[in-house]
Design a protein around this motif. Structure first.
Motif, PDB file in Angstrom:
ATOM      1  N   LEU A 205      -4.489   7.540  -0.653  1.00 22.07           N
ATOM      2  CA  LEU A 205      -4.221   6.186  -0.182  1.00 22.07           C
ATOM      3  C   LEU A 205      -4.524   5.210  -1.310  1.00 22.07           C
ATOM      4  O   LEU A 205      -5.618   5.209  -1.876  1.00 22.07           O
ATOM      5  CB  LEU A 205      -5.084   5.875   1.040  1.00 22.07           C
ATOM      6  CG  LEU A 205      -4.777   4.618   1.845  1.00 22.07           C
ATOM      7  CD1 LEU A 205      -3.342   4.651   2.376  1.00 22.07           C
ATOM      8  CD2 LEU A 205      -5.762   4.486   2.995  1.00 22.07           C
ATOM      9  N   LYS A 206      -3.535   4.379  -1.644  1.00 22.34           N
ATOM     10  CA  LYS A 206      -3.699   3.405  -2.720  1.00 22.34           C
ATOM     11  C   LYS A 206      -3.327   2.017  -2.203  1.00 22.34           C
ATOM     12  O   LYS A 206      -2.196   1.803  -1.741  1.00 22.34           O
ATOM     13  CB  LYS A 206      -2.819   3.773  -3.912  1.00 22.34           C
ATOM     14  CG  LYS A 206      -2.982   2.850  -5.110  1.00 22.34           C
ATOM     15  CD  LYS A 206      -2.127   3.318  -6.288  1.00 22.34           C
ATOM     16  CE  LYS A 206      -2.305   2.408  -7.490  1.00 22.34           C
ATOM     17  NZ  LYS A 206      -1.472   2.845  -8.642  1.00 22.34           N
ATOM     18  N   LYS A 207      -4.297   1.118  -2.266  1.00 21.49           N
ATOM     19  CA  LYS A 207      -4.099  -0.260  -1.808  1.00 21.49           C
ATOM     20  C   LYS A 207      -3.530  -0.307  -0.393  1.00 21.49           C
ATOM     21  O   LYS A 207      -2.675  -1.141  -0.062  1.00 21.49           O
ATOM     22  CB  LYS A 207      -3.185  -1.028  -2.763  1.00 21.49           C
ATOM     23  CG  LYS A 207      -3.774  -1.210  -4.151  1.00 21.49           C
ATOM     24  CD  LYS A 207      -2.858  -2.028  -5.050  1.00 21.49           C
ATOM     25  CE  LYS A 207      -3.461  -2.223  -6.434  1.00 21.49           C
ATOM     26  NZ  LYS A 207      -2.580  -3.007  -7.324  1.00 21.49           N
ATOM     27  N   GLY A 208      -4.011   0.607   0.442  1.00 16.84           N
ATOM     28  CA  GLY A 208      -3.549   0.645   1.822  1.00 16.84           C
ATOM     29  C   GLY A 208      -4.084  -0.539   2.615  1.00 16.84           C
ATOM     30  O   GLY A 208      -5.299  -0.725   2.696  1.00 16.84           O
ATOM     31  N   GLN A 209      -3.194  -1.312   3.167  1.00 16.24           N
ATOM     32  CA  GLN A 209      -3.593  -2.493   3.937  1.00 16.24           C
ATOM     33  C   GLN A 209      -3.757  -2.085   5.400  1.00 16.24           C
ATOM     34  O   GLN A 209      -2.776  -1.922   6.127  1.00 16.24           O
ATOM     35  CB  GLN A 209      -2.552  -3.596   3.798  1.00 16.24           C
ATOM     36  CG  GLN A 209      -2.261  -3.988   2.362  1.00 16.24           C
ATOM     37  CD  GLN A 209      -3.499  -4.518   1.645  1.00 16.24           C
ATOM     38  OE1 GLN A 209      -4.256  -5.308   2.209  1.00 16.24           O
ATOM     39  NE2 GLN A 209      -3.711  -4.088   0.416  1.00 16.24           N
TER      40      GLN A 209
ATOM     41  N   ASP B  22      -8.704   2.504  -0.514  1.00 11.90           N
ATOM     42  CA  ASP B  22      -8.239   3.319  -1.637  1.00 11.90           C
ATOM     43  C   ASP B  22      -9.055   4.602  -1.650  1.00 11.90           C
ATOM     44  O   ASP B  22     -10.272   4.587  -1.396  1.00 11.90           O
ATOM     45  CB  ASP B  22      -8.435   2.593  -2.959  1.00 11.90           C
ATOM     46  CG  ASP B  22      -7.591   1.337  -3.076  1.00 11.90           C
ATOM     47  OD1 ASP B  22      -6.500   1.415  -3.662  1.00 11.90           O
ATOM     48  OD2 ASP B  22      -8.051   0.282  -2.588  1.00 11.90           O
ATOM     49  N   GLY B  23      -8.412   5.726  -1.967  1.00  7.91           N
ATOM     50  CA  GLY B  23      -9.174   6.960  -2.080  1.00  7.91           C
ATOM     51  C   GLY B  23      -8.356   8.177  -1.702  1.00  7.91           C
ATOM     52  O   GLY B  23      -7.119   8.138  -1.648  1.00  7.91           O
TER      53      GLY B  23
ATOM     54  N   GLY C  87       0.815  -1.208   0.000  1.00  6.47           N
ATOM     55  CA  GLY C  87       0.000   0.000   0.000  1.00  6.47           C
ATOM     56  C   GLY C  87       0.848   1.256   0.000  1.00  6.47           C
ATOM     57  O   GLY C  87       2.019   1.237   0.399  1.00  6.47           O
ATOM     58  N   ALA C  88       0.283   2.370  -0.453  1.00  3.83           N
ATOM     59  CA  ALA C  88       1.031   3.617  -0.545  1.00  3.83           C
ATOM     60  C   ALA C  88       0.200   4.781  -0.018  1.00  3.83           C
ATOM     61  O   ALA C  88      -0.995   4.890  -0.310  1.00  3.83           O
ATOM     62  CB  ALA C  88       1.445   3.890  -1.987  1.00  3.83           C
TER      63      ALA C  88
END
Length: 222
Positions: free
Chosen positions: A171-175, A186-187, A147-148
């Motif tokens: 937030l992208k693919k935040g686990q 995500d968002g 995640g990023a």
């Protein structure tokens, strides 16, 4: 009069005082402190004058380098752990005590930490304190596995700033992982208002969620 500090502690953990000058007079407290706590090798330095009158002017300097800010994680007990990374902090506080102004910077390099079960890796940030606002020039981190998190923008210190772009977090693919829940987020979020009272808005998409009730969890909901 001078005060002698002995056996100082923070959140129950002992502090090592490399400087410990505290002078109290009728109008203010004068500080010249350098303290280390936990596993920190570098001290946090606090120096200057703090008035008793909330309308009087504050003159205080906070400075730390290397791993010094790790001492602040003692306030969170075992829930926050810093694994690695360096910070450079220098802030000058001035103006009325009831609403001071801040000038300085905070730079975080290659930081890794955990908050509960949540991991944040490769944290890199560059933040400026500009009188009555906080300018996040750069904020990057890995959130969980793959995640990023990215962020930049402006946030008021004590009052909202209407003439500057708000702090925006992507937030992208935040686990996201905590004791009873795990999911992917995500968002984008906007953080407005002030640092002491932020206001969140935006959109987050949650997916791949798992609920892991702990023993007795549903019993406590009755």
């Amino acid at each position: 009069s001078d005060l002698l500090l002995e056996s100082a502690s923070l959140a129950g953990q002992p502090l090592q005082l490399e400087k410990q000058s505290v002078v109290v007079d009728r109008e203010s407290i004068s500080l010249d402190l350098a303290l280390r706590g936990g596993d920190s090798k570098e001290p946090v330095i606090v120096s200057g004058d703090v008035p008793f009158d909330p309308d009087a002017d504050l003159n205080l300097k906070l400075e730390s380098h290397g791993d010094a800010l790790g001492v602040l994680t003692l306030l969170a007990g075992d829930s926050v752990k810093v694994k690695q990374g360096e910070t450079n902090l220098r802030i000058l506080l001035s103006g009325p005590l009831k609403q001071p102004k801040a000038n300085g910077f905070l730079v975080v390099s290659n930081g890794d930490l955990t908050i509960g079960e949540q991991t944040l890796r490769r944290i890199n940030a560059s933040i400026l304190f500009d009188f009555d606002r906080v300018l996040v020039q750069r904020l990057e981190a890995e959130v969980g596995s793959g995640g990023a998190l990215r962020g930049s923008g402006t946030l008021g210190l004590f009052a909202p700033q209407s003439d500057a772009p708000p702090l925006t977090l992507q937030l992208k693919k935040g686990q996201i992982r905590q004791p009873i829940v795990q999911f992917q987020a995500d968002g984008e979020l906007q953080v407005a208002g002030a640092l002491v009272q932020p206001v969140l808005s935006g959109d987050l998409s949650l997916s791949r969620g798992t609920l892991r009730p702990q023993s007795g969890f549903f019993g406590r909901l009755r």
